[in-house]
Scaffold this motif. Structure first.
Motif, PDB file in Angstrom:
ATOM      1  N   ALA A 170      52.720  74.416  81.761  1.00  0.00           N
ATOM      2  CA  ALA A 170      53.012  75.336  80.883  1.00  0.00           C
ATOM      3  C   ALA A 170      53.932  76.607  81.543  1.00  0.00           C
ATOM      4  O   ALA A 170      54.664  77.252  80.915  1.00  0.00           O
ATOM      5  N   THR A 171      53.779  76.532  82.942  1.00  0.00           N
ATOM      6  CA  THR A 171      54.418  77.605  83.711  1.00  0.00           C
ATOM      7  C   THR A 171      55.303  76.952  84.492  1.00  0.00           C
ATOM      8  O   THR A 171      56.115  77.390  85.290  1.00  0.00           O
ATOM      9  N   ALA A 172      55.814  75.501  84.579  1.00  0.00           N
ATOM     10  CA  ALA A 172      56.617  74.896  85.294  1.00  0.00           C
ATOM     11  C   ALA A 172      58.074  75.269  84.786  1.00  0.00           C
ATOM     12  O   ALA A 172      58.309  75.569  83.581  1.00  0.00           O
ATOM     13  N   ALA A 173      58.942  75.213  85.478  1.00  0.00           N
ATOM     14  CA  ALA A 173      60.331  75.510  85.333  1.00  0.00           C
ATOM     15  C   ALA A 173      61.093  74.254  84.629  1.00  0.00           C
ATOM     16  O   ALA A 173      60.404  73.026  84.856  1.00  0.00           O
ATOM     17  N   ASP A 174      61.587  74.486  83.510  1.00  0.00           N
ATOM     18  CA  ASP A 174      62.321  73.434  82.707  1.00  0.00           C
ATOM     19  C   ASP A 174      63.074  72.384  83.687  1.00  0.00           C
ATOM     20  O   ASP A 174      63.988  72.805  84.550  1.00  0.00           O
ATOM     21  N   ARG A 175      62.845  71.030  83.310  1.00  0.00           N
ATOM     22  CA  ARG A 175      63.633  70.108  83.916  1.00  0.00           C
ATOM     23  C   ARG A 175      63.684  68.839  82.870  1.00  0.00           C
ATOM     24  O   ARG A 175      62.833  68.688  81.932  1.00  0.00           O
ATOM     25  N   PRO A 176      64.547  67.887  83.104  1.00  0.00           N
ATOM     26  CA  PRO A 176      64.663  66.668  82.498  1.00  0.00           C
ATOM     27  C   PRO A 176      63.250  65.868  82.127  1.00  0.00           C
ATOM     28  O   PRO A 176      62.616  65.805  83.030  1.00  0.00           O
ATOM     29  N   GLY A 177      62.973  65.774  81.046  1.00  0.00           N
ATOM     30  CA  GLY A 177      61.595  64.822  80.693  1.00  0.00           C
ATOM     31  C   GLY A 177      60.524  65.728  80.626  1.00  0.00           C
ATOM     32  O   GLY A 177      59.258  65.313  80.190  1.00  0.00           O
ATOM     33  N   LEU A 178      60.329  67.213  80.937  1.00  0.00           N
ATOM     34  CA  LEU A 178      59.383  67.861  81.085  1.00  0.00           C
ATOM     35  C   LEU A 178      58.675  67.976  79.602  1.00  0.00           C
ATOM     36  O   LEU A 178      57.448  67.942  79.433  1.00  0.00           O
ATOM     37  N   LYS A 179      59.609  68.228  78.587  1.00  0.00           N
ATOM     38  CA  LYS A 179      59.218  68.305  77.161  1.00  0.00           C
ATOM     39  C   LYS A 179      58.464  67.289  76.688  1.00  0.00           C
ATOM     40  O   LYS A 179      57.303  67.259  76.205  1.00  0.00           O
ATOM     41  N   ASP A 180      58.789  65.951  77.108  1.00  0.00           N
ATOM     42  CA  ASP A 180      58.272  64.881  76.481  1.00  0.00           C
ATOM     43  C   ASP A 180      56.939  64.503  77.328  1.00  0.00           C
ATOM     44  O   ASP A 180      55.869  63.859  76.691  1.00  0.00           O
ATOM     45  N   LYS A 181      56.847  64.823  78.692  1.00  0.00           N
ATOM     46  CA  LYS A 181      55.662  64.785  79.567  1.00  0.00           C
ATOM     47  C   LYS A 181      54.695  65.865  78.692  1.00  0.00           C
ATOM     48  O   LYS A 181      53.426  65.185  78.629  1.00  0.00           O
ATOM     49  N   LYS A 182      54.963  67.091  78.297  1.00  0.00           N
ATOM     50  CA  LYS A 182      54.083  68.011  77.702  1.00  0.00           C
ATOM     51  C   LYS A 182      53.320  67.440  76.560  1.00  0.00           C
ATOM     52  O   LYS A 182      52.288  67.467  76.268  1.00  0.00           O
ATOM     53  N   GLN A 183      54.406  66.858  75.840  1.00  0.00           N
ATOM     54  CA  GLN A 183      54.089  66.259  74.402  1.00  0.00           C
ATOM     55  C   GLN A 183      53.036  65.134  74.476  1.00  0.00           C
ATOM     56  O   GLN A 183      52.085  64.734  73.968  1.00  0.00           O
ATOM     57  N   GLU A 184      53.306  64.215  75.678  1.00  0.00           N
ATOM     58  CA  GLU A 184      52.362  63.079  75.862  1.00  0.00           C
ATOM     59  C   GLU A 184      51.034  63.713  76.324  1.00  0.00           C
ATOM     60  O   GLU A 184      50.112  63.010  75.765  1.00  0.00           O
ATOM     61  N   ILE A 185      51.020  64.608  76.970  1.00  0.00           N
ATOM     62  CA  ILE A 185      49.537  64.908  77.866  1.00  0.00           C
ATOM     63  C   ILE A 185      49.007  65.763  76.668  1.00  0.00           C
ATOM     64  O   ILE A 185      47.536  65.599  76.484  1.00  0.00           O
ATOM     65  N   ARG A 186      49.525  66.360  75.714  1.00  0.00           N
ATOM     66  CA  ARG A 186      48.812  67.092  74.598  1.00  0.00           C
ATOM     67  C   ARG A 186      48.456  66.212  73.582  1.00  0.00           C
ATOM     68  O   ARG A 186      47.392  66.357  72.893  1.00  0.00           O
ATOM     69  N   LEU A 187      49.202  64.965  73.361  1.00  0.00           N
ATOM     70  CA  LEU A 187      48.684  63.963  72.421  1.00  0.00           C
ATOM     71  C   LEU A 187      47.198  63.390  72.926  1.00  0.00           C
ATOM     72  O   LEU A 187      46.429  63.176  72.227  1.00  0.00           O
ATOM     73  N   LYS A 188      47.262  63.097  74.326  1.00  0.00           N
ATOM     74  CA  LYS A 188      46.263  62.269  74.857  1.00  0.00           C
ATOM     75  C   LYS A 188      44.916  63.450  74.874  1.00  0.00           C
ATOM     76  O   LYS A 188      43.816  63.104  74.517  1.00  0.00           O
ATOM     77  N   ILE A 189      45.299  64.575  75.015  1.00  0.00           N
ATOM     78  CA  ILE A 189      44.041  65.559  74.839  1.00  0.00           C
ATOM     79  C   ILE A 189      43.546  65.951  73.541  1.00  0.00           C
ATOM     80  O   ILE A 189      42.438  65.842  73.231  1.00  0.00           O
ATOM     81  N   LYS A 190      44.615  65.661  72.589  1.00  0.00           N
ATOM     82  CA  LYS A 190      44.020  65.754  71.089  1.00  0.00           C
ATOM     83  C   LYS A 190      43.280  64.462  70.836  1.00  0.00           C
ATOM     84  O   LYS A 190      42.130  64.389  70.364  1.00  0.00           O
ATOM     85  N   TRP A 191      43.812  63.163  71.255  1.00  0.00           N
ATOM     86  CA  TRP A 191      42.919  61.960  71.228  1.00  0.00           C
ATOM     87  C   TRP A 191      41.456  62.106  71.787  1.00  0.00           C
ATOM     88  O   TRP A 191      40.458  61.832  71.189  1.00  0.00           O
ATOM     89  N   LEU A 192      41.233  62.725  73.096  1.00  0.00           N
ATOM     90  CA  LEU A 192      40.157  62.955  73.678  1.00  0.00           C
ATOM     91  C   LEU A 192      39.272  63.758  73.008  1.00  0.00           C
ATOM     92  O   LEU A 192      38.094  63.414  72.942  1.00  0.00           O
ATOM     93  N   LYS A 193      39.658  64.894  72.410  1.00  0.00           N
ATOM     94  CA  LYS A 193      38.742  65.698  71.832  1.00  0.00           C
ATOM     95  C   LYS A 193      38.410  65.313  70.508  1.00  0.00           C
ATOM     96  O   LYS A 193      37.088  65.499  70.174  1.00  0.00           O
ATOM     97  N   GLU A 194      39.129  64.341  69.850  1.00  0.00           N
ATOM     98  CA  GLU A 194      38.675  63.720  68.556  1.00  0.00           C
ATOM     99  C   GLU A 194      37.498  62.723  68.979  1.00  0.00           C
ATOM    100  O   GLU A 194      36.512  62.726  68.202  1.00  0.00           O
ATOM    101  N   GLU A 195      37.665  62.129  70.104  1.00  0.00           N
ATOM    102  CA  GLU A 195      36.673  61.029  70.386  1.00  0.00           C
ATOM    103  C   GLU A 195      35.381  61.600  71.149  1.00  0.00           C
ATOM    104  O   GLU A 195      34.315  60.715  71.218  1.00  0.00           O
ATOM    105  N   LEU A 196      35.539  62.747  71.807  1.00  0.00           N
ATOM    106  CA  LEU A 196      34.401  63.303  72.416  1.00  0.00           C
ATOM    107  C   LEU A 196      33.593  64.295  71.803  1.00  0.00           C
ATOM    108  O   LEU A 196      32.740  65.120  72.254  1.00  0.00           O
ATOM    109  N   ALA A 197      34.154  64.621  70.398  1.00  0.00           N
ATOM    110  CA  ALA A 197      33.511  65.626  69.637  1.00  0.00           C
ATOM    111  C   ALA A 197      31.958  65.587  69.206  1.00  0.00           C
ATOM    112  O   ALA A 197      31.773  64.098  68.924  1.00  0.00           O
TER     113      ALA A 197
END
Length: 235
Positions: free
Chosen positions: A208-235
């Motif tokens: 969230a505080t990292a300097a912008d670089r190629p691929g960073l947006k996609d990486k953030k989206q991937e991680i947030r999607l996985k966090i969403k999945w995990l919260k769904e399954e561990l609820a």
């Protein structure tokens, strides 16, 4: 070898080997699994393969000690190359990382011609194993997850067939977490994915505080999607 001499992990692996199966244990190390399978009569013949002479020598010592030279053949060789000239119906690869298991399977795919069951136990990154099975026409028929000595292990069992059969529309999520494991959650499943969730949330904060670089947006989206999945399954 008595049943209680096998680790909990290997005992669970043995559970997925059918009675009477001709087995090749790749990366057999001390041949504990082959000795158990032959000694209990679950398998009439087992190949114990290893790429290193040290472990192979230990395997040969175990085979001799248990008087099983007629039922177990120790072979030196890399990965599935030990299947050359042999006829087996079940291949076990246990105790390695998921990417290495996938690589071993991919390097000598032609050796799997007569094999009808794979029992794979990655120590980490099980999704690499599931992805290889899916991409190469192997149907995931069962899974297990267990804890031993504070480490969580997964086991994937596959047979030739429709690789899509046991997956739903949530393919990406199930390849990552395991379709059978998601349906049959246990304490080991909870432990593994709670650790993963904590790690991903930590990474998400750092990015969230990292300097912008190629691929960073996609990486953030991937991680947030996985966090969403995990919260769904561990609820």
């Amino acid at each position: 070898m008595k049943k209680d001499k096998l680790s909990k992990r290997l005992e669970k692996v043995s559970h997925f080997i059918k009675e009477g199966a001709i087995v090749a244990d790749i990366g057999s190390d001390h041949a504990y699994l082959p000795v158990y399978l032959a000694d209990t009569g679950k398998s009439p013949f087992v190949i114990a393969g290893d790429v290193n002479e040290g472990p192979l020598s230990s395997a040969q010592d175990q085979i001799t000690k248990h008087n099983l030279k007629d039922k177990i053949k120790a072979k030196l060789g890399s990965g599935l190359s030990v299947l050359e000239g042999e006829s087996v119906d079940t291949v076990v690869i246990a105790g390695m990382g998921g990417p290495l298991i996938a690589s071993i399977l991919d390097n000598d795919k032609e050796q799997l011609e007569g094999v009808n069951r794979l029992v794979l136990q990655p120590n980490v990154a099980s999704d690499h194993v599931r992805k290889w099975l899916f991409d190469n026409g192997w149907n995931l028929v069962d899974e297990a997850i267990l804890e031993e000595d504070d480490h969580v292990y997964e086991i994937a069992v596959a047979e030739k067939g429709n690789a899509r059969q046991n997956y739903s529309s949530m393919l990406e999520k199930e390849l990552w977490m395991g379709p059978f494991l998601l349906k049959n959650k246990n304490s080991a499943f909870e432990k593994k994915w709670k650790r993963e969730l904590a790690q991903l949330e930590k990474i998400d904060k750092q990015l969230a505080t990292a300097a912008d670089r190629p691929g960073l947006k996609d990486k953030k989206q991937e991680i947030r999607l996985k966090i969403k999945w995990l919260k769904e399954e561990l609820a």
